[in-house]
Structure formats: structure tokens, C-alpha cells
Motif scaffolding. Structure first.
Motif, PDB file in Angstrom:
ATOM      1  N   HIS A  55       0.864  -1.176   0.000  1.00  0.00           N
ATOM      2  CA  HIS A  55       0.000   0.000   0.000  1.00  0.00           C
ATOM      3  C   HIS A  55       0.903   1.229   0.000  1.00  0.00           C
ATOM      4  O   HIS A  55       1.828   1.325   0.818  1.00  0.00           O
ATOM      5  N   GLN A  57       0.595   5.611  -0.315  1.00  0.00           N
ATOM      6  CA  GLN A  57      -0.333   6.742  -0.331  1.00  0.00           C
ATOM      7  C   GLN A  57       0.312   7.897  -1.082  1.00  0.00           C
ATOM      8  O   GLN A  57       1.480   8.240  -0.837  1.00  0.00           O
ATOM      9  N   ARG A  64      -4.767   9.551  -2.335  1.00  0.00           N
ATOM     10  CA  ARG A  64      -5.411   8.244  -2.435  1.00  0.00           C
ATOM     11  C   ARG A  64      -4.436   7.139  -2.035  1.00  0.00           C
ATOM     12  O   ARG A  64      -3.223   7.291  -2.160  1.00  0.00           O
ATOM     13  N   ASP A  82      -5.598   1.557  -7.965  1.00  0.00           N
ATOM     14  CA  ASP A  82      -6.252   2.291  -6.888  1.00  0.00           C
ATOM     15  C   ASP A  82      -6.623   1.311  -5.784  1.00  0.00           C
ATOM     16  O   ASP A  82      -7.171   0.243  -6.052  1.00  0.00           O
ATOM     17  N   SER A  84      -8.955   1.303  -3.520  1.00  0.00           N
ATOM     18  CA  SER A  84     -10.376   0.983  -3.354  1.00  0.00           C
ATOM     19  C   SER A  84     -10.831   0.008  -4.432  1.00  0.00           C
ATOM     20  O   SER A  84     -11.685  -0.837  -4.187  1.00  0.00           O
ATOM     21  N   ASP A  85     -10.269   0.093  -5.636  1.00  0.00           N
ATOM     22  CA  ASP A  85     -10.604  -0.872  -6.689  1.00  0.00           C
ATOM     23  C   ASP A  85     -10.140  -2.269  -6.289  1.00  0.00           C
ATOM     24  O   ASP A  85     -10.852  -3.251  -6.494  1.00  0.00           O
ATOM     25  N   ALA A  87      -9.689  -3.372  -3.221  1.00  0.00           N
ATOM     26  CA  ALA A  87     -10.501  -3.835  -2.100  1.00  0.00           C
ATOM     27  C   ALA A  87     -11.843  -4.390  -2.569  1.00  0.00           C
ATOM     28  O   ALA A  87     -12.398  -5.296  -1.957  1.00  0.00           O
ATOM     29  N   ARG A  88     -12.359  -3.848  -3.673  1.00  0.00           N
ATOM     30  CA  ARG A  88     -13.635  -4.323  -4.217  1.00  0.00           C
ATOM     31  C   ARG A  88     -13.462  -5.530  -5.120  1.00  0.00           C
ATOM     32  O   ARG A  88     -14.411  -5.984  -5.738  1.00  0.00           O
TER      33      ARG A  88
END
Ligand SMILES: [Zn+2]
Length: 92
Positions: A55, A57, A64, A82, A84-85, A87-88
């Protein structure tokens, strides 16, 4: 030559704009998991040589969280997604 990171939101930026936030391969245990599982999740980290996912930042840009796949020996960057992408279930 400076190392460059391709932020999906800001484009190609120098690595000095980013902060490494840790291993992206660690999976959060179930809330009811054992103390040992939580101890390993919170405190125990591998220090692999070679290809890793971390990860990062973009602290001096979009702020992000990203997942950067890179080689710890050669510093070659293979991909940036990204956070969040990822994580989904998307990203790499
Ligand atoms: Zn950015």
C-alpha cells in the motif's frame, strides 16, 4: 534517474510524493478469530526479497491509497492500482 510511479489519478509522478503504508498482501482476519491470528495480522510481517505488493499513499498528490506491485531488489514497478478498486476485487 528518479523512480517514477504512475498514479491512476495524477499521472506519472516522482516516488518522493508517495509514502509506503505497508504490505498489501495481508488479509484482515474475521472479528471472532483467535488472538494468535490477530497478533499475526497486526504485528508479524515478512520482509520478502523480490516482487511484492504494498500500500502506498500519494501524500503530495491526490492522497489516495494505491497498491503498488514492485521488485524490492531492482525497484522495478510492475503496476499501480487504486486501493479501493483492489478492495472491491478489481485492480491487480
Ligand atoms: Zn495521485
Amino acid at each position: 534517474m528518479a523512480s517514477l510511479i504512475h498514479c491512476p489519478h495524477c499521472g506519472v509522478r516522482p516516488k518522493e510524493e508517495f509514502t509506503v503504508r505497508g504490505d498489501a498482501s495481508v488479509v484482515r482476519p474475521d472479528p471472532e478469530a483467535s488472538d494468535e491470528a490477530w497478533h499475526e495480522y497486526v504485528h508479524i510481517r515478512a520482509n520478502p526479497r523480490g516482487r511484492t505488493r504494498e500500500h502506498w499513499q500519494h501524500v503530495f498528490g491526490c492522497r489516495r491509497f494505491l497498491v503498488v506491485e514492485r521488485d524490492t531488489v531492482t525497484h522495478e514497478v510492475y503496476g499501480v492500482s487504486d486501493g479501493s478498486d483492489v478492495a472491491r476485487g478489481g485492480g491487480r
